[in-house]
Design a protein around this motif. Structure first.
Motif, short mmCIF file in Angstrom:
data_model
loop_
_atom_site.label_atom_id
_atom_site.label_comp_id
_atom_site.label_asym_id
_atom_site.label_seq_id
_atom_site.Cartn_x
_atom_site.Cartn_y
_atom_site.Cartn_z
N MET A 166 -27.85 32.52 -14.86
CA MET A 166 -28.59 31.43 -15.61
C MET A 166 -29.78 31.00 -14.79
SD MET A 166 -27.31 27.59 -16.58
CE MET A 166 -25.93 28.07 -17.23
N SER A 167 -30.93 30.87 -15.28
CA SER A 167 -32.13 30.53 -14.48
C SER A 167 -32.44 28.88 -14.76
CB SER A 167 -33.42 31.19 -15.54
OG SER A 167 -33.22 30.84 -16.70
N PHE A 168 -33.08 28.59 -13.77
CA PHE A 168 -33.51 27.22 -13.73
C PHE A 168 -34.94 27.07 -13.69
CE2 PHE A 168 -29.25 27.90 -12.25
CZ PHE A 168 -28.42 26.95 -12.81
N ASN A 169 -35.61 26.20 -13.82
CA ASN A 169 -37.09 25.90 -14.03
C ASN A 169 -37.35 24.67 -13.07
OD1 ASN A 169 -39.69 25.75 -14.38
ND2 ASN A 169 -39.84 25.99 -16.52
N PHE A 170 -37.67 24.98 -11.73
CA PHE A 170 -37.91 23.90 -11.01
C PHE A 170 -39.35 23.71 -11.20
CE2 PHE A 170 -34.09 25.47 -9.33
CZ PHE A 170 -33.36 24.26 -8.96
N VAL A 204 -32.54 16.40 -12.18
CA VAL A 204 -31.13 16.54 -11.74
C VAL A 204 -30.34 17.55 -12.42
CG1 VAL A 204 -29.11 15.24 -11.72
CG2 VAL A 204 -31.07 14.21 -10.87
N ALA A 205 -29.57 18.44 -11.86
CA ALA A 205 -28.97 19.59 -12.74
C ALA A 205 -28.15 19.00 -13.87
CB ALA A 205 -27.93 20.13 -11.60
N GLN A 206 -28.11 19.81 -14.87
CA GLN A 206 -27.57 19.15 -16.16
C GLN A 206 -26.34 18.79 -16.30
OE1 GLN A 206 -29.90 18.65 -18.64
NE2 GLN A 206 -28.15 17.47 -19.69
N PRO A 207 -25.21 19.51 -15.50
CA PRO A 207 -23.85 19.24 -15.45
C PRO A 207 -23.81 17.80 -14.75
CG PRO A 207 -24.27 21.47 -14.77
CD PRO A 207 -25.55 20.93 -14.78
N ILE A 208 -24.40 17.54 -13.95
CA ILE A 208 -24.64 15.98 -13.36
C ILE A 208 -24.81 15.21 -14.43
CG2 ILE A 208 -25.47 14.49 -11.66
CD1 ILE A 208 -25.77 16.94 -9.80
N LEU A 209 -26.03 15.26 -15.19
CA LEU A 209 -26.51 14.38 -16.19
C LEU A 209 -25.60 14.22 -17.47
CD1 LEU A 209 -30.34 15.54 -16.47
CD2 LEU A 209 -29.39 13.64 -15.30
N ASP A 210 -24.89 15.42 -17.66
CA ASP A 210 -24.00 15.43 -18.58
C ASP A 210 -22.47 14.55 -18.08
OD1 ASP A 210 -25.42 17.18 -20.14
OD2 ASP A 210 -24.39 18.73 -19.70
N THR A 219 -18.72 20.62 -7.82
CA THR A 219 -17.74 21.53 -8.50
C THR A 219 -18.34 22.53 -9.61
OG1 THR A 219 -17.30 19.83 -10.14
CG2 THR A 219 -15.74 20.05 -8.12
N VAL A 220 -19.38 21.93 -10.16
CA VAL A 220 -19.85 22.87 -11.21
C VAL A 220 -21.56 23.27 -11.06
CG1 VAL A 220 -18.17 22.36 -13.10
CG2 VAL A 220 -20.15 20.94 -12.73
N CYS A 221 -22.04 22.88 -9.91
CA CYS A 221 -23.62 23.27 -9.81
C CYS A 221 -23.88 24.15 -8.73
CB CYS A 221 -24.30 21.61 -9.52
SG CYS A 221 -24.08 20.71 -10.85
N ASP A 222 -23.04 25.14 -8.18
CA ASP A 222 -23.43 25.99 -7.22
C ASP A 222 -24.51 26.90 -7.71
OD1 ASP A 222 -20.52 25.03 -6.88
OD2 ASP A 222 -20.29 26.70 -5.37
N ASP A 223 -24.68 27.32 -8.73
CA ASP A 223 -25.70 28.16 -9.17
C ASP A 223 -26.92 27.43 -9.17
OD1 ASP A 223 -24.89 26.66 -11.22
OD2 ASP A 223 -24.91 28.38 -12.92
N TRP A 224 -27.09 26.30 -9.62
CA TRP A 224 -28.40 25.38 -9.44
C TRP A 224 -28.70 25.41 -8.08
CZ3 TRP A 224 -30.16 21.12 -7.40
CH2 TRP A 224 -31.13 20.36 -7.93
N HIS A 225 -27.76 24.98 -7.31
CA HIS A 225 -27.91 25.01 -5.72
C HIS A 225 -28.65 26.27 -5.21
CE1 HIS A 225 -26.19 24.66 -1.51
NE2 HIS A 225 -27.18 23.84 -1.45
N ASP A 226 -28.04 27.20 -5.60
CA ASP A 226 -28.71 28.67 -4.90
C ASP A 226 -29.93 28.88 -5.44
OD1 ASP A 226 -26.30 28.91 -3.71
OD2 ASP A 226 -25.57 30.45 -5.20
N ALA A 227 -30.41 28.35 -6.55
CA ALA A 227 -31.81 28.57 -7.09
C ALA A 227 -32.60 27.57 -6.43
CB ALA A 227 -31.55 28.29 -8.60
N GLU A 228 -32.07 26.32 -6.37
CA GLU A 228 -32.92 25.31 -5.54
C GLU A 228 -33.44 25.55 -4.27
OE1 GLU A 228 -32.82 20.59 -4.31
OE2 GLU A 228 -31.01 22.11 -4.12
#
Length: 377
Positions: free
Chosen positions: A1-5, A39-45, A281-290
């Motif tokens: 998954m890609s993230f746009n910072f 903020v990472a989408q899973p947190i907002l959700d 729990t569900v933001c590891d990939d966002w963390h890596d990209a950050e």
């Protein structure tokens, strides 16, 4: 998954602490340590789902199992630290937590050792609680900042010094304590009956390849003599939810800490617990990209600052903060110099070093380029 910072929310007009300071001025705010990232989408959700439920009543943090499970999972996965749930003490921020640590471990007339330079709330904490602050400076060795261990050893021998508070990773200088350094701290503290309170709020923002964060409480030599403060707030940009936690393995230290906060420190909020649960729990990939994005930002700042006459910096191993040495600018007030360029950093005088300033690199590449362009103009 890609993230746009690169795409960050517009914070003007939102009453953001960072953006309100220079409201109406052509000065880019680059000071207080929160990021510009969405903020990472899973947190907002997760937060949205909780508010959509429609009831925001009382929740006892220690009984909110999902968040406690998430902390256990994160520390085991990211820091190889297997903790017991009863070691977790939830606090509404690390600033209240280290103030509680002073109340719990010091009596009138005691002294608190503090690593400097350091961020203003930590520097202020001893005096707020009626204690004397003893500053231990940093020195540069092999191109990185480290503690002045001779000064630490000398001052820790004073029976009045009962508590050492430090940041690891260090704010503002960005160093991460090595195993040898942590071992030496443990030895000094244990030999002199000094409790260690380790503010590790930036521990999940390690940028330098090959560098590992070593939690204080994970060390056998510190397990019974330390209070480790952590949070998802800096890493996942949820500081406004006021949620952090202390890990205190020793039962007596934990009871004293809890008692010192009784009737003063409120419970953390349910939204903070839910956000921390999702982050861990569900933001590891966002963390890596950050981390990858922040590493590029750090490298850009390092190259640019060291090409500006009168400015220099060492490359931080962690955090999204750059500690700038402006002592060779030849100006009386380095903060006024930066603001005259249209950039608003954190003033070094607040960290006990008036010829420095701190730049927040936790922003889009475009915003960072604008900051650097103004400083170099």
């Amino acid at each position: 998954m890609s993230f746009n910072f690169d795409q960050t929310p517009d914070r003007e007009g939102t009453f953001s602490l960072k953006w309100e300071k220079y409201k109406g001025k052509d000065i880019i705010p680059a000071w207080v340590a929160d990021t510009e990232f969405k903020v990472a989408q899973p947190i907002l959700d997760a937060v949205g789902a909780r508010t959509a439920h429609g009831n925001l009543g009382y929740y006892l943090p220690s009984a909110y199992q999902p968040a406690n499970d998430a902390v256990q999972r994160w520390l085991k996965d990211k820091h190889d630290w297997q903790i017991e749930k009863e070691w977790i003490v939830w606090t509404p921020g690390v600033v209240p937590a280290f103030n509680v640590a002073i109340k719990a471990n010091c009596k009138p007339g005691d002294k608190v050792i503090v690593q400097t330079p350091n961020y203003p709330p930590l520097l202020a904490a001893p005096k707020i609680n009626g204690m004397e602050r003893v500053d231990i400076g940093t020195v540069i060795e092999n191109g990185r900042y480290t503690l002045d261990f001779d000064a630490l050893e000398r001052n820790a021998a004073d029976p009045k010094c009962t508590l050492l508070i430090l940041c690891n990773p260090m704010n503002p200088v960005g160093s991460v304590l090595t195993q040898d350094e942590l071992d030496r701290i443990a030895s000094i503290c244990n030999e002199n009956d000094v409790v260690l309170c380790s503010d590790e709020i930036h521990c999940d923002l390690i940028l330098e390849p090959g560098v590992k964060h070593l939690p204080a409480g994970r060390e056998d030599a510190l397990a019974n003599n330390s209070i480790t403060l952590m949070a998802a707030s800096k890493t996942f940009n949820i500081a406004g939810l006021g949620t952090s936690f202390a890990i205190i393995p020793d039962r007596k230290l934990r009871a004293e800490f809890t008692q010192a906060s009784a009737g003063i420190v409120p419970w953390v909020t349910i939204l903070g617990l839910v956000a921390t649960e999702a982050a861990f729990t569900v933001c590891d990939d966002w963390h890596d990209a950050e981390l990858a994005y922040l590493r590029d930002n750090r490298d850009m700042v390092f190259d640019a600052i060291n090409s500006i006459e009168g400015l220099s910096m060492l490359k931080p191993e962690a955090t999204f903060l750059a500690w700038i040495d402006a002592s060779k600018l030849g100006v009386e007030n380095v903060m006024e110099w930066a603001e005259s360029k249209g950039v608003g950093p954190s003033p070094g005088v607040d960290f006990q070093q008036k010829d420095h300033f701190r730049i927040n690199c936790g922003c889009s590449e475009a915003m960072l380029q604008q900051i650097l362009s103004r400083l170099s103009a």
